[in-house]
Design a protein around this motif. Sequence first.
Motif, PDB file in Angstrom:
ATOM      1  N   PRO A 163       0.807  -1.237   0.000  1.00 54.15           N
ATOM      2  CA  PRO A 163       0.000   0.000   0.000  1.00 54.15           C
ATOM      3  C   PRO A 163       0.841   1.289   0.000  1.00 54.15           C
ATOM      4  O   PRO A 163       0.618   2.150  -0.854  1.00 54.15           O
ATOM      5  CB  PRO A 163      -0.852  -0.139   1.268  1.00 54.15           C
ATOM      6  N   PRO A 164       1.812   1.449   0.935  1.00 53.61           N
ATOM      7  CA  PRO A 164       2.599   2.691   0.877  1.00 53.61           C
ATOM      8  C   PRO A 164       3.464   2.786  -0.373  1.00 53.61           C
ATOM      9  O   PRO A 164       3.672   3.872  -0.910  1.00 53.61           O
ATOM     10  CB  PRO A 164       3.463   2.637   2.147  1.00 53.61           C
ATOM     11  N   MET A 165       3.971   1.652  -0.857  1.00 52.41           N
ATOM     12  CA  MET A 165       4.794   1.670  -2.058  1.00 52.41           C
ATOM     13  C   MET A 165       3.958   2.084  -3.267  1.00 52.41           C
ATOM     14  O   MET A 165       4.430   2.841  -4.128  1.00 52.41           O
ATOM     15  CB  MET A 165       5.410   0.289  -2.283  1.00 52.41           C
ATOM     16  N   SER A 166       2.718   1.601  -3.345  1.00 51.04           N
ATOM     17  CA  SER A 166       1.859   1.975  -4.472  1.00 51.04           C
ATOM     18  C   SER A 166       1.577   3.478  -4.472  1.00 51.04           C
ATOM     19  O   SER A 166       1.521   4.108  -5.535  1.00 51.04           O
ATOM     20  CB  SER A 166       0.551   1.185  -4.428  1.00 51.04           C
ATOM     21  N   ASN A 167       1.420   4.057  -3.279  1.00 55.73           N
ATOM     22  CA  ASN A 167       1.207   5.508  -3.192  1.00 55.73           C
ATOM     23  C   ASN A 167       2.406   6.277  -3.744  1.00 55.73           C
ATOM     24  O   ASN A 167       2.255   7.259  -4.483  1.00 55.73           O
ATOM     25  CB  ASN A 167       0.954   5.932  -1.744  1.00 55.73           C
ATOM     26  N   GLU A 168       3.623   5.840  -3.369  1.00 52.94           N
ATOM     27  CA  GLU A 168       4.832   6.512  -3.844  1.00 52.94           C
ATOM     28  C   GLU A 168       4.992   6.363  -5.355  1.00 52.94           C
ATOM     29  O   GLU A 168       5.427   7.290  -6.052  1.00 52.94           O
ATOM     30  CB  GLU A 168       6.074   5.957  -3.133  1.00 52.94           C
ATOM     31  N   ILE A 169       4.666   5.184  -5.867  1.00 51.96           N
ATOM     32  CA  ILE A 169       4.821   4.941  -7.303  1.00 51.96           C
ATOM     33  C   ILE A 169       3.838   5.779  -8.107  1.00 51.96           C
ATOM     34  O   ILE A 169       4.182   6.320  -9.168  1.00 51.96           O
ATOM     35  CB  ILE A 169       4.673   3.436  -7.604  1.00 51.96           C
ATOM     36  N   ILE A 170       2.618   5.922  -7.612  1.00 50.08           N
ATOM     37  CA  ILE A 170       1.644   6.782  -8.292  1.00 50.08           C
ATOM     38  C   ILE A 170       2.070   8.248  -8.205  1.00 50.08           C
ATOM     39  O   ILE A 170       1.900   9.020  -9.160  1.00 50.08           O
ATOM     40  CB  ILE A 170       0.239   6.562  -7.703  1.00 50.08           C
ATOM     41  N   THR A 171       2.664   8.635  -7.080  1.00 54.42           N
ATOM     42  CA  THR A 171       3.212   9.987  -6.957  1.00 54.42           C
ATOM     43  C   THR A 171       4.329  10.207  -7.966  1.00 54.42           C
ATOM     44  O   THR A 171       4.464  11.297  -8.538  1.00 54.42           O
ATOM     45  CB  THR A 171       3.733  10.229  -5.530  1.00 54.42           C
ATOM     46  N   LEU A 172       5.135   9.176  -8.202  1.00 55.80           N
ATOM     47  CA  LEU A 172       6.212   9.265  -9.186  1.00 55.80           C
ATOM     48  C   LEU A 172       5.672   9.603 -10.573  1.00 55.80           C
ATOM     49  O   LEU A 172       6.279  10.391 -11.307  1.00 55.80           O
ATOM     50  CB  LEU A 172       6.986   7.945  -9.224  1.00 55.80           C
ATOM     51  N   VAL A 173       4.541   9.009 -10.941  1.00 51.65           N
ATOM     52  CA  VAL A 173       3.937   9.298 -12.251  1.00 51.65           C
ATOM     53  C   VAL A 173       3.709  10.799 -12.395  1.00 51.65           C
ATOM     54  O   VAL A 173       4.039  11.400 -13.427  1.00 51.65           O
ATOM     55  CB  VAL A 173       2.598   8.544 -12.409  1.00 51.65           C
ATOM     56  N   LYS A 174       3.185  11.425 -11.350  1.00 46.89           N
ATOM     57  CA  LYS A 174       2.880  12.859 -11.418  1.00 46.89           C
ATOM     58  C   LYS A 174       4.133  13.715 -11.290  1.00 46.89           C
ATOM     59  O   LYS A 174       4.226  14.790 -11.890  1.00 46.89           O
ATOM     60  CB  LYS A 174       1.850  13.214 -10.339  1.00 46.89           C
ATOM     61  N   ASP A 175       5.112  13.235 -10.524  1.00 47.31           N
ATOM     62  CA  ASP A 175       6.358  13.994 -10.362  1.00 47.31           C
ATOM     63  C   ASP A 175       7.182  14.063 -11.643  1.00 47.31           C
ATOM     64  O   ASP A 175       8.051  14.930 -11.773  1.00 47.31           O
ATOM     65  CB  ASP A 175       7.211  13.383  -9.249  1.00 47.31           C
ATOM     66  N   THR A 176       6.929  13.160 -12.585  1.00 46.57           N
ATOM     67  CA  THR A 176       7.676  13.225 -13.850  1.00 46.57           C
ATOM     68  C   THR A 176       7.448  14.556 -14.562  1.00 46.57           C
ATOM     69  O   THR A 176       8.261  14.959 -15.397  1.00 46.57           O
ATOM     70  CB  THR A 176       7.272  12.078 -14.792  1.00 46.57           C
ATOM     71  N   SER A 177       6.362  15.251 -14.229  1.00 43.87           N
ATOM     72  CA  SER A 177       6.093  16.552 -14.847  1.00 43.87           C
ATOM     73  C   SER A 177       7.156  17.590 -14.478  1.00 43.87           C
ATOM     74  O   SER A 177       7.302  18.608 -15.174  1.00 43.87           O
ATOM     75  CB  SER A 177       4.709  17.062 -14.436  1.00 43.87           C
ATOM     76  N   LEU A 178       7.912  17.343 -13.413  1.00 37.23           N
ATOM     77  CA  LEU A 178       8.984  18.269 -13.016  1.00 37.23           C
ATOM     78  C   LEU A 178      10.158  18.242 -13.987  1.00 37.23           C
ATOM     79  O   LEU A 178      11.041  19.087 -13.917  1.00 37.23           O
ATOM     80  CB  LEU A 178       9.483  17.928 -11.608  1.00 37.23           C
ATOM     81  N   ALA A 179      10.170  17.268 -14.891  1.00 37.19           N
ATOM     82  CA  ALA A 179      11.270  17.163 -15.860  1.00 37.19           C
ATOM     83  C   ALA A 179      11.397  18.430 -16.695  1.00 37.19           C
ATOM     84  O   ALA A 179      12.492  18.772 -17.159  1.00 37.19           O
ATOM     85  CB  ALA A 179      11.068  15.953 -16.763  1.00 37.19           C
ATOM     86  N   ARG A 180      10.305  19.151 -16.885  1.00 36.01           N
ATOM     87  CA  ARG A 180      10.352  20.358 -17.716  1.00 36.01           C
ATOM     88  C   ARG A 180      11.200  21.454 -17.084  1.00 36.01           C
ATOM     89  O   ARG A 180      11.600  22.400 -17.766  1.00 36.01           O
ATOM     90  CB  ARG A 180       8.939  20.868 -17.989  1.00 36.01           C
ATOM     91  N   ILE A 181      11.481  21.326 -15.768  1.00 31.37           N
ATOM     92  CA  ILE A 181      12.300  22.324 -15.081  1.00 31.37           C
ATOM     93  C   ILE A 181      13.680  22.424 -15.731  1.00 31.37           C
ATOM     94  O   ILE A 181      14.261  23.512 -15.823  1.00 31.37           O
ATOM     95  CB  ILE A 181      12.443  21.967 -13.573  1.00 31.37           C
ATOM     96  N   ILE A 182      14.220  21.287 -16.181  1.00 29.26           N
ATOM     97  CA  ILE A 182      15.521  21.306 -16.851  1.00 29.26           C
ATOM     98  C   ILE A 182      15.353  20.983 -18.346  1.00 29.26           C
ATOM     99  O   ILE A 182      16.242  20.428 -18.978  1.00 29.26           O
ATOM    100  CB  ILE A 182      16.532  20.356 -16.177  1.00 29.26           C
ATOM    101  N   MET A 183      14.184  21.330 -18.865  1.00 30.53           N
ATOM    102  CA  MET A 183      13.901  21.271 -20.306  1.00 30.53           C
ATOM    103  C   MET A 183      14.003  19.867 -20.897  1.00 30.53           C
ATOM    104  O   MET A 183      14.561  19.677 -21.976  1.00 30.53           O
ATOM    105  CB  MET A 183      14.808  22.247 -21.050  1.00 30.53           C
ATOM    106  N   VAL A 184      13.500  18.881 -20.180  1.00 31.11           N
ATOM    107  CA  VAL A 184      13.279  17.558 -20.749  1.00 31.11           C
ATOM    108  C   VAL A 184      11.834  17.539 -21.230  1.00 31.11           C
ATOM    109  O   VAL A 184      10.913  17.837 -20.476  1.00 31.11           O
ATOM    110  CB  VAL A 184      13.536  16.448 -19.713  1.00 31.11           C
ATOM    111  N   TYR A 185      11.618  17.194 -22.481  1.00 34.05           N
ATOM    112  CA  TYR A 185      10.333  17.428 -23.132  1.00 34.05           C
ATOM    113  C   TYR A 185       9.344  16.299 -22.874  1.00 34.05           C
ATOM    114  O   TYR A 185       9.112  15.434 -23.712  1.00 34.05           O
ATOM    115  CB  TYR A 185      10.548  17.629 -24.631  1.00 34.05           C
ATOM    116  N   GLU A 186       8.755  16.311 -21.686  1.00 32.51           N
ATOM    117  CA  GLU A 186       7.731  15.316 -21.351  1.00 32.51           C
ATOM    118  C   GLU A 186       6.355  15.858 -21.729  1.00 32.51           C
ATOM    119  O   GLU A 186       6.248  16.875 -22.406  1.00 32.51           O
ATOM    120  CB  GLU A 186       7.821  14.925 -19.860  1.00 32.51           C
ATOM    121  N   ILE A 187       5.303  15.198 -21.291  1.00 31.81           N
ATOM    122  CA  ILE A 187       3.962  15.501 -21.781  1.00 31.81           C
ATOM    123  C   ILE A 187       3.491  16.922 -21.438  1.00 31.81           C
ATOM    124  O   ILE A 187       2.865  17.597 -22.274  1.00 31.81           O
ATOM    125  CB  ILE A 187       2.948  14.440 -21.259  1.00 31.81           C
TER     126      ILE A 187
END
Length: 234
Positions: A163-187
Amino acid sequence: MFIQVTMSLLEGFGVTLKIFALTLLLALPLGLIISFGSMCKIHPLKWFVRGFIWVIRGTPLMLQLIVFYYGPGLIGTWGQKLISGGASGFLVEWIASWTVFDRFFALILAFVINYACYFSEIYRGGIESIPRGQYEAGQVLGMTKVQIFFKVVLMQVVKRIIPPMSNEIITLVKDTSLARIIMVYEIIWNAQKFIKSEGLLWPLFYTAVYYLIFCGLLTILFGYIEKKLDYYKI
């Protein structure tokens, strides 16, 4: 325009999935190793690891991305100033040769270290929750510590941490949006470019469909895993 936006977002989502997959692949085993360090009986190592976890968990991932991406270049500039100031030597010249990391490499490095530290605390909580008597029972049966961990403890730990691991992994999906901070072209980046070029805001909200579907699939997957592990009565 809808098809054009969809194809562009699919391209960006491919990068998002790549970030997600590489982070999980590397952070899950690294987190287990870090958890062993935080439970180590060698006190200097134990407190060093716990201090490192405290720093990583206590600072924003956005800041860590900036440090990992721009930090080597700043150190390189410092090294060049040392050389121009009269300092010499192989170490100084090596430092001066440092440049900004490749964007994607810096991104994955920051994500892996950040999530490995979070995973390590989940692992540690799961391992320490196993009753001491089970370790002692394994020793009485003549099992080694490694055998006890993998044959007696591990699957019980997995059930507890899902249960706690699944929460962190789902959070990871949303945290990938931070990639744009260093100009990695995600969604998100791909959606934002339509605001600048076409004045369209809806592609940014359209990205929510991709996130919701992916997070929904992960939720179903983790629910299935929990049911499969129900026979471990703990």
